[in-house]
Design an enzyme around this catalytic site. Structure first.
Site, PDB file in Angstrom:
ATOM      1  N   ASP A   7     -40.726  45.446 -53.549  1.00  0.00           N
ATOM      2  CA  ASP A   7     -39.783  44.614 -54.289  1.00  0.00           C
ATOM      3  C   ASP A   7     -39.672  45.060 -55.751  1.00  0.00           C
ATOM      4  O   ASP A   7     -40.689  45.352 -56.396  1.00  0.00           O
ATOM      5  CB  ASP A   7     -40.288  43.161 -54.238  1.00  0.00           C
ATOM      6  CG  ASP A   7     -39.271  42.167 -54.734  1.00  0.00           C
ATOM      7  OD1 ASP A   7     -38.200  42.059 -54.112  1.00  0.00           O
ATOM      8  OD2 ASP A   7     -39.546  41.481 -55.749  1.00  0.00           O
ATOM      9  N   GLU A  46     -37.251  49.092 -53.378  1.00  0.00           N
ATOM     10  CA  GLU A  46     -36.003  48.460 -53.781  1.00  0.00           C
ATOM     11  C   GLU A  46     -35.742  48.888 -55.213  1.00  0.00           C
ATOM     12  O   GLU A  46     -36.437  48.441 -56.132  1.00  0.00           O
ATOM     13  CB  GLU A  46     -36.104  46.935 -53.698  1.00  0.00           C
ATOM     14  CG  GLU A  46     -34.779  46.255 -53.996  1.00  0.00           C
ATOM     15  CD  GLU A  46     -34.918  44.826 -54.500  1.00  0.00           C
ATOM     16  OE1 GLU A  46     -33.994  44.053 -54.300  1.00  0.00           O
ATOM     17  OE2 GLU A  46     -35.953  44.498 -55.125  1.00  0.00           O
TER      18      GLU A  46
HETATM   19  O1  ISL Z   1     -31.887  43.463 -60.844  1.00  0.00           O
HETATM   20  C1  ISL Z   1     -30.994  43.340 -60.070  1.00  0.00           C
HETATM   21  C2  ISL Z   1     -29.878  44.289 -60.079  1.00  0.00           C
HETATM   22  O2  ISL Z   1     -30.092  45.331 -60.995  1.00  0.00           O
HETATM   23  C3  ISL Z   1     -31.010  42.203 -59.105  1.00  0.00           C
HETATM   24  O3  ISL Z   1     -30.123  42.475 -58.118  1.00  0.00           O
HETATM   25  C4  ISL Z   1     -32.424  41.900 -58.623  1.00  0.00           C
HETATM   26  O4  ISL Z   1     -33.319  42.732 -59.236  1.00  0.00           O
HETATM   27  C5  ISL Z   1     -32.636  42.047 -57.186  1.00  0.00           C
HETATM   28  O5  ISL Z   1     -31.804  41.177 -56.525  1.00  0.00           O
HETATM   29  C6  ISL Z   1     -34.123  41.799 -56.890  1.00  0.00           C
HETATM   30  O6  ISL Z   1     -34.335  41.303 -55.624  1.00  0.00           O
HETATM   31  C7  ISL Z   1     -35.640  41.190 -55.139  1.00  0.00           C
HETATM   32  O7  ISL Z   1     -36.534  40.530 -56.019  1.00  0.00           O
HETATM   33  C8  ISL Z   1     -36.302  39.150 -56.274  1.00  0.00           C
HETATM   34  C9  ISL Z   1     -36.045  38.344 -55.011  1.00  0.00           C
HETATM   35  O8  ISL Z   1     -35.538  37.079 -55.336  1.00  0.00           O
HETATM   36  C10 ISL Z   1     -35.076  39.056 -54.102  1.00  0.00           C
HETATM   37  O9  ISL Z   1     -34.897  38.315 -52.913  1.00  0.00           O
HETATM   38  C11 ISL Z   1     -35.622  40.432 -53.846  1.00  0.00           C
HETATM   39  O10 ISL Z   1     -34.887  41.163 -52.901  1.00  0.00           O
HETATM   40  C12 ISL Z   1     -37.508  38.622 -56.982  1.00  0.00           C
HETATM   41  O11 ISL Z   1     -38.671  38.936 -56.268  1.00  0.00           O
END
Ligand code: ISL
Ligand code: CA
Length: 543
Positions: free
Chosen positions: A208, A271
């Site tokens: 994440d 991610e």
């Molecule tokens: O930062 C973003 C885009 O540059 C955002 O889209 C964000 O960082 C992204 O959605 C992060 O998502 C992940 O971490 C979050 C969580 O709520 C999400 O479900 C997860 O996929 C916090 O842990």
């Protein structure tokens, strides 16, 4: 199971399960691990009647107060009682492995829950031995937060803690304090949580928001974003240069990779967000590798919140950028959907043709040189579900409605509980169609198209592992050519226009092996073919 010397993840088709929404086994309306076990044959029973999935990624299943539905972890080494127990997880891993399905869990290294014992200890006093496990700073002289950083979910990224008179940093909710990865004890403790699961047989992790774990050591203010206009999302009001993809992250990633290398055959999928070059940097170098794979979400959004249009020149550019930047020792990793973004069918439905584009989508995703990730329900064309205000659950507000619409329960059939639950589902189902039961026996269904695509990909080395060459195309058609030594070449052609279009093919004799219009499958193809409006085809070379 695998060709010697070739890692399994290079050929794998992966499937993201949002555990709350896949299958409920005990009638509490919340999906659970036992439910996932019951549905494994749907994912892969070894025959083309199943989807043929090679690996599942489960969104977080750890104990958590669920402020952010599991992305606020209170214990990295256990299972939330809503989902089951460690024993259920062990059984899930064993049942997956029996079917040749690998298991990826979700590792959340940037932040814990505010209920994690580490944070409870850290916030207890300034002298706590764990004080420095999180990022605490004094207020500015006027009492305001230490810097101007905004939380991804809105509001300041700092919360003042009365008891000890300091602010703590949280890139997301205030219930998700950021860990201090500059403290070697934190890094060691987090790496230990990876080993815990590797010892239990887990095959890898989706990581994440890896791009946020290290910030500029001085935490300077971020500069304003000159392109931001009032009315745009608040979080885009500043350029995230000191708290996102900060250079030190890329070194930390290499240290994380070393733990994966202690256990053969494990995979790290990050991610990540950024330009093609930034994504590529997460792979590291040949002699000091980083992540095995880094997600490329550019088919969903390239910059901020702007939805990527389904247009040939745009798709061609995204593919070319990924091909040009991802280092040769690995490959891209694309997804068209996930639990944070409006579903494809809805996103691409501005003119009412979302479902037609959704039929071409698997020919794109599974036709590319990449490790593809599907999101549960994508294979039946699930759309966003309207959630009435009183049923809304997601606290995040980076879209006006939060992320509930793309997280609704899997629709297994049209019965009142949709085959998902015997109770009241945690989110409403929306309309009873699409569902698995209605598509299962229908050769023209989207589900059947996904099944054929995935099984064909296993059969055709060019698609699974071949090189990719852009075939030019035009404003309507994006097309490319896949080639592997000693195997028939395969052309992929996608018409993004709502009128028919012609695609040029690089060979004289071939056959359509997969098409959005099933009647065309088996048709001979010469130097070019005509594609239906919004249609797509895979054409395999014939000797
Ligand atoms: O930062 C973003 C885009 O540059 C955002 O889209 C964000 O960082 C992204 O959605 C992060 O998502 C992940 O971490 C979050 C969580 O709520 C999400 O479900 C997860 O996929 C916090 O842990
Ligand atoms: Ca349940």
């Amino acid at each position: 199971m695998d060709a010697p010397g070739r890692e399994w993840w290079r050929d794998a088709v992966c499937y993201q399960i949002y555990p709350r929404s896949f299958q409920d086994s005990n009638g509490d309306g919340i999906g659970d691990l036992e439910g996932i076990i019951q549905r494994l044959d749907y994912l892969n029973d070894g025959t083309p009647h199943s989807l043929g999935i090679d690996a599942v990624w489960l969104s977080p299943t750890y104990p958590s107060p669920m402020a952010d539905f599991g992305y606020d972890v209170a214990d990295y080494c256990d299972v939330h009682p809503d989902f089951g127990t460690l024993e259920t997880m062990d059984r899930l891993i064993a049942e997956c492995h029996r079917r040749g399905i690998r298991v990826l869990l979700d590792w959340v290294p940037n932040h814990t829950s505010d209920q994690h014992p580490w944070f409870i200890e850290s916030r207890s006093s300034r002298e706590s031995p764990k004080r420095d496990w999180y990022i605490w700073r004094d207020p500015r002289p006027d009492g305001s937060p230490p810097n101007n950083w905004r939380s991804v979910f809105g509001g300041p990224a700092w919360t003042f803690d009365e008891r000890t008179g300091q602010y703590y940093l949280h890139s997301f909710l205030k219930e998700q304090p950021d860990l201090n990865w500059r403290n070697p004890e934190v890094e060691a403790a987090m790496l230990q949580t990876l080993r815990f699961w590797f010892e239990r047989g887990v095959d890898g992790f989706r990581i994440d928001v890896i791009g946020r774990i290290l910030k500029h050591p001085d935490l300077p203010d971020n500069p304003p974003n000159p392109e931001w206009r009032p009315g745009d999302r608040e979080r885009f009001s500043q350029l995230w240069i000191y708290n996102h993809n900060y250079p030190d992250v890329f070194e930390a990633v290499k240290r994380i990779r070393k733990v994966f290398d202690e256990y053969p055959g494990r995979v790290a999928v990050g991610e990540v967000f950024g330009t093609p070059e930034e994504i590529a940097r997460y792979y590291g170098d040949a002699d000091s590798p980083g992540l095995h794979l880094a997600f490329n979400f550019h088919f969903i959004h390239e910059r901020g919140h702007v939805i990527t249009p389904w247009e040939a020149p745009v798709l061609r550019r995204i593919i070319a950028n990924a091909e040009a930047t991802v280092p040769p020792f690995s490959q891209p990793c694309f997804a068209l959907n996930n639990h944070d973004r409006s579903r494809f069918v809805t996103r691409q439905n501005h003119d009412g043709h979302g479902l037609e584009r959704a039929r071409a989508a698997p020919l794109l995703l599974l036709g590319l040189r990449n490790t593809p990730f599907l999101y549960y329900g994508e294979e039946i064309g699930m759309a966003d579900v309207d959630i009435p205000p009183e049923r809304q659950q997601d606290p995040a507000r980076f879209r006006s409605v939060g992320r509930d619409p793309e997280r609704t329960p899997m629709q297994w059939d049209a019965s009142p509980g949709r085959g998902f639950t015997t109770g009241e589902p945690w989110l409403p189902f929306g309309p009873p169609s699409p569902n698995v039961a209605e598509q299962d026996g229908d050769p023209d269904s989207l589900l059947s198209l996904y099944r054929r695509a995935i099984w064909l990909r296993k059969e055709l080395p060019a698609l699974r592992a071949g090189s990719l060459t852009d075939l030019g195309g035009d404003d309507s058609v994006v097309s490319w050519w896949r080639q592997a030594p000693g195997a028939p070449g395969v052309a992929v052609a996608i018409n993004t226009a709502t009128v028919p279009a012609r695609a040029q093919l690089p060979f004289l004799r071939g056959r359509i092996v997969l098409c959005t219009a099933r009647a065309r499958e088996g048709e001979r193809a010469g130097g070019e073919i005509e594609l239906p409006p919004l249609g797509a085809a895979w054409i395999a070379e014939e000797a």
